[in-house]
Write an enzyme that holds these catalytic residues in place. Structure first.
Site, PDB file in Angstrom:
ATOM      1  N   PRO A 194      32.224   4.360  -3.649  1.00  0.00           N
ATOM      2  CA  PRO A 194      33.017   2.820  -4.415  1.00  0.00           C
ATOM      3  C   PRO A 194      32.497   1.750  -3.667  1.00  0.00           C
ATOM      4  O   PRO A 194      32.051   1.673  -2.607  1.00  0.00           O
ATOM      5  CB  PRO A 194      34.509   3.120  -4.150  1.00  0.00           C
ATOM      6  CG  PRO A 194      34.515   4.294  -3.519  1.00  0.00           C
ATOM      7  CD  PRO A 194      33.312   5.130  -3.260  1.00  0.00           C
ATOM      8  N   VAL A 195      32.258   0.767  -4.419  1.00  0.00           N
ATOM      9  CA  VAL A 195      31.526  -0.685  -3.899  1.00  0.00           C
ATOM     10  C   VAL A 195      32.682  -1.343  -3.231  1.00  0.00           C
ATOM     11  O   VAL A 195      33.934  -1.271  -3.360  1.00  0.00           O
ATOM     12  CB  VAL A 195      30.903  -1.544  -4.853  1.00  0.00           C
ATOM     13  CG1 VAL A 195      29.363  -0.584  -5.536  1.00  0.00           C
ATOM     14  CG2 VAL A 195      31.773  -1.974  -6.105  1.00  0.00           C
ATOM     15  N   GLY A 251      34.027  -0.712   2.078  1.00  0.00           N
ATOM     16  CA  GLY A 251      34.113  -0.308   3.557  1.00  0.00           C
ATOM     17  C   GLY A 251      33.324   1.085   3.553  1.00  0.00           C
ATOM     18  O   GLY A 251      33.423   1.789   4.909  1.00  0.00           O
ATOM     19  N   LEU A 252      32.773   1.648   2.601  1.00  0.00           N
ATOM     20  CA  LEU A 252      32.189   2.999   2.890  1.00  0.00           C
ATOM     21  C   LEU A 252      30.846   2.926   2.568  1.00  0.00           C
ATOM     22  O   LEU A 252      30.020   4.049   2.795  1.00  0.00           O
ATOM     23  CB  LEU A 252      32.771   4.064   1.624  1.00  0.00           C
ATOM     24  CG  LEU A 252      34.135   4.180   1.645  1.00  0.00           C
ATOM     25  CD1 LEU A 252      34.644   5.211   0.529  1.00  0.00           C
ATOM     26  CD2 LEU A 252      34.687   4.848   3.131  1.00  0.00           C
ATOM     27  N   GLY A 253      30.135   1.794   2.925  1.00  0.00           N
ATOM     28  CA  GLY A 253      28.849   1.697   3.085  1.00  0.00           C
ATOM     29  C   GLY A 253      27.953   1.864   1.744  1.00  0.00           C
ATOM     30  O   GLY A 253      26.737   2.256   1.819  1.00  0.00           O
ATOM     31  N   SER A 254      28.446   1.434   0.741  1.00  0.00           N
ATOM     32  CA  SER A 254      27.624   1.702  -0.522  1.00  0.00           C
ATOM     33  C   SER A 254      26.342   0.958  -0.888  1.00  0.00           C
ATOM     34  O   SER A 254      25.288   1.689  -1.182  1.00  0.00           O
ATOM     35  CB  SER A 254      28.668   1.637  -1.881  1.00  0.00           C
ATOM     36  OG  SER A 254      28.390   0.080  -2.300  1.00  0.00           O
ATOM     37  N   ALA A 304      24.252  -0.056   1.794  1.00  0.00           N
ATOM     38  CA  ALA A 304      23.520   0.695   2.878  1.00  0.00           C
ATOM     39  C   ALA A 304      23.020   1.883   2.191  1.00  0.00           C
ATOM     40  O   ALA A 304      21.752   2.158   2.368  1.00  0.00           O
ATOM     41  CB  ALA A 304      24.037   0.676   4.200  1.00  0.00           C
ATOM     42  N   ALA A 305      23.790   2.725   1.529  1.00  0.00           N
ATOM     43  CA  ALA A 305      23.528   3.956   1.315  1.00  0.00           C
ATOM     44  C   ALA A 305      22.415   3.766  -0.350  1.00  0.00           C
ATOM     45  O   ALA A 305      21.580   4.440  -0.365  1.00  0.00           O
ATOM     46  CB  ALA A 305      24.771   4.754   0.599  1.00  0.00           C
ATOM     47  N   ASP A 316      26.154   0.180   9.588  1.00  0.00           N
ATOM     48  CA  ASP A 316      26.155   1.061   8.510  1.00  0.00           C
ATOM     49  C   ASP A 316      24.750   1.514   7.933  1.00  0.00           C
ATOM     50  O   ASP A 316      24.754   2.748   8.031  1.00  0.00           O
ATOM     51  CB  ASP A 316      26.511   0.092   7.167  1.00  0.00           C
ATOM     52  CG  ASP A 316      27.864  -0.433   6.939  1.00  0.00           C
ATOM     53  OD1 ASP A 316      28.632  -0.167   8.009  1.00  0.00           O
ATOM     54  OD2 ASP A 316      28.200  -0.832   5.757  1.00  0.00           O
TER      55      ASP A 316
HETATM   56  O1  PMV Z   1      33.059  -3.246   5.385  1.00  0.00           O
HETATM   57  P1  PMV Z   1      32.225  -2.278   6.029  1.00  0.00           P
HETATM   58  O2  PMV Z   1      32.487  -0.980   6.471  1.00  0.00           O
HETATM   59  O3  PMV Z   1      30.813  -2.342   5.472  1.00  0.00           O
HETATM   60  O4  PMV Z   1      31.978  -2.676   7.406  1.00  0.00           O
HETATM   61  C1  PMV Z   1      31.892  -3.881   8.157  1.00  0.00           C
HETATM   62  C2  PMV Z   1      32.074  -3.439   9.781  1.00  0.00           C
HETATM   63  C3  PMV Z   1      32.139  -4.833  10.327  1.00  0.00           C
HETATM   64  O5  PMV Z   1      32.085  -4.525  11.837  1.00  0.00           O
HETATM   65  C4  PMV Z   1      33.360  -5.558  10.082  1.00  0.00           C
HETATM   66  C5  PMV Z   1      30.738  -5.775  10.167  1.00  0.00           C
HETATM   67  C6  PMV Z   1      29.644  -5.112  10.713  1.00  0.00           C
HETATM   68  O6  PMV Z   1      28.519  -5.611  10.461  1.00  0.00           O
HETATM   69  O7  PMV Z   1      29.397  -4.246  11.545  1.00  0.00           O
END
Ligand code: PMV
Length: 319
Positions: free
Chosen positions: A101-102, A105-108, A110-111, A152
């Protein structure tokens, strides 16, 4: 005509988000059951140099030269060209799909970047080493997040649990005993760029207070690593609770995330916290076999749009 394929996993931050931007350590693990996939195939019938991008999940069908400046997919394609010193790509089509899911917070982001960098470099006959993939994906993360820590792209590239500290070599570590997490999506997009920016502004106004919070999170992360390496994952619960309280204090939780965290604890989770940028996106709860089903159910009842159960460290061996 051969098709070049690459995929990369989602990730979840277990401990240390936000404070990691300020030099504290953080721990994150790959989520292998969710992946981004990219294929690249030559288009013999297309005009020379036409690079076509098809990403049906986000409703995108375009040629590279039609994408706006700053588009992360265009940036990833151009990054491969620069890295390999290729000015003109052979005509080809990149197909991008992802079950991550975009904005959750699951790194979509970066993946997708990592899978694209690998698939395109492979198609061009010059696969890139992991360190270079990681560095290029970091540059693209800046387009998504502004000032990313680099966690990420590191977890997603190496697909191992990582103990991450900004500007230090990425460390992987030993998960002595697997543990189970229920991850729940609040259903609200997580505005990571905004929450990271708000923390920065708040830190500028009151650096002493914010640095105390960051340092306290850093201690939680170090304690968590020790528990994971010593095979006492059940003791991560109170550390997750502490980390969540510190993130609340930092102003990056939300009523919805707090409700999910509370519901998980009341249903028997050993601990729970938000994960990632916050304000929306996902939270995670540490569970044991006896509570996994009831925690997942309680999270759905408390408003989660989706839950995933994952075992961290199942195939872990000494690094
Ligand atoms: O929202 P996410 O999982 O892409 O991660 C952000 C993580 C932070 O620590 C808030 C920002 C970062 O770049 O590390």
């Amino acid at each position: 005509m051969p098709v070049f394929r690459a995929s990369a996993p989602a990730k979840i931050i277990l401990f240390g988000e936000h404070a990691v931007v300020y030099g504290q350590p953080a721990i994150a693990v790959p989520l292998n059951q969710l992946r981004a996939r990219v294929t690249v195939q030559a288009d013999l019938a297309a005009p020379a140099g036409r690079v076509r991008i098809e990403a049906p999940d986000i409703g995108l069908q375009a040629n590279l030269d039609e994408l706006p400046a700053g588009n992360p997919l265009a940036a990833a394609i151009q990054a491969v060209g620069q890295a390999l010193q290729i000015d003109h790509f052979p005509a080809c089509t990149l197909r991008i799909s992802s079950d991550i899911p975009v904005a959750s917070g699951l790194g979509s982001g970066a993946a997708v970047s990592v899978a694209l960098l690998r698939a395109l470099a492979g198609f061009l006959g010059q696969p890139l080493p992991d360190d270079q993939v990681c560095a290029l994906a970091y540059e693209i993360e800046k387009l998504h997040h502004g000032t990313p820590s680099g966690i990420d792209n590191s977890v997603v590239t190496y697909a191992h649990p990582v103990f991450f500290r900004r500007d230090q070599p990425v460390e992987t570590f030993y998960i002595a005993r697997p543990f189970t997490l229920v991850i729940a999506d609040s259903g609200i997009p997580s505005p990571t760029r905004e929450s990271v920016g708000d923390v920065r502004r708040a830190w500028q106004v009151d650096p002493t207070h914010y640095e105390q919070i960051f340092a306290a999170i850093g201690k939680v992360v170090l304690a968590a690593r020790t528990k994971i390496e010593q095979g006492q994952p059940e003791q991560l619960g109170p550390l997750m609770d502490q980390n969540h309280t510190l993130l609340q204090e930092m102003g990056v939780s939300s009523p919805e995330l707090d409700r999910l965290v509370l519901a998980a604890r009341q249903a028997g989770a050993l601990g729970a916290k938000l994960s990632g940028g916050g304000r929306g996106g996902n939270m995670l709860a540490l569970v044991d076999e006896a509570t996994v089903a009831q925690v997942a159910q309680a999270l759905t009842a408390a408003g989660a749009s989706h839950t995933i159960t994952t075992v961290v460290g199942q195939s872990a061996g000494k690094p």
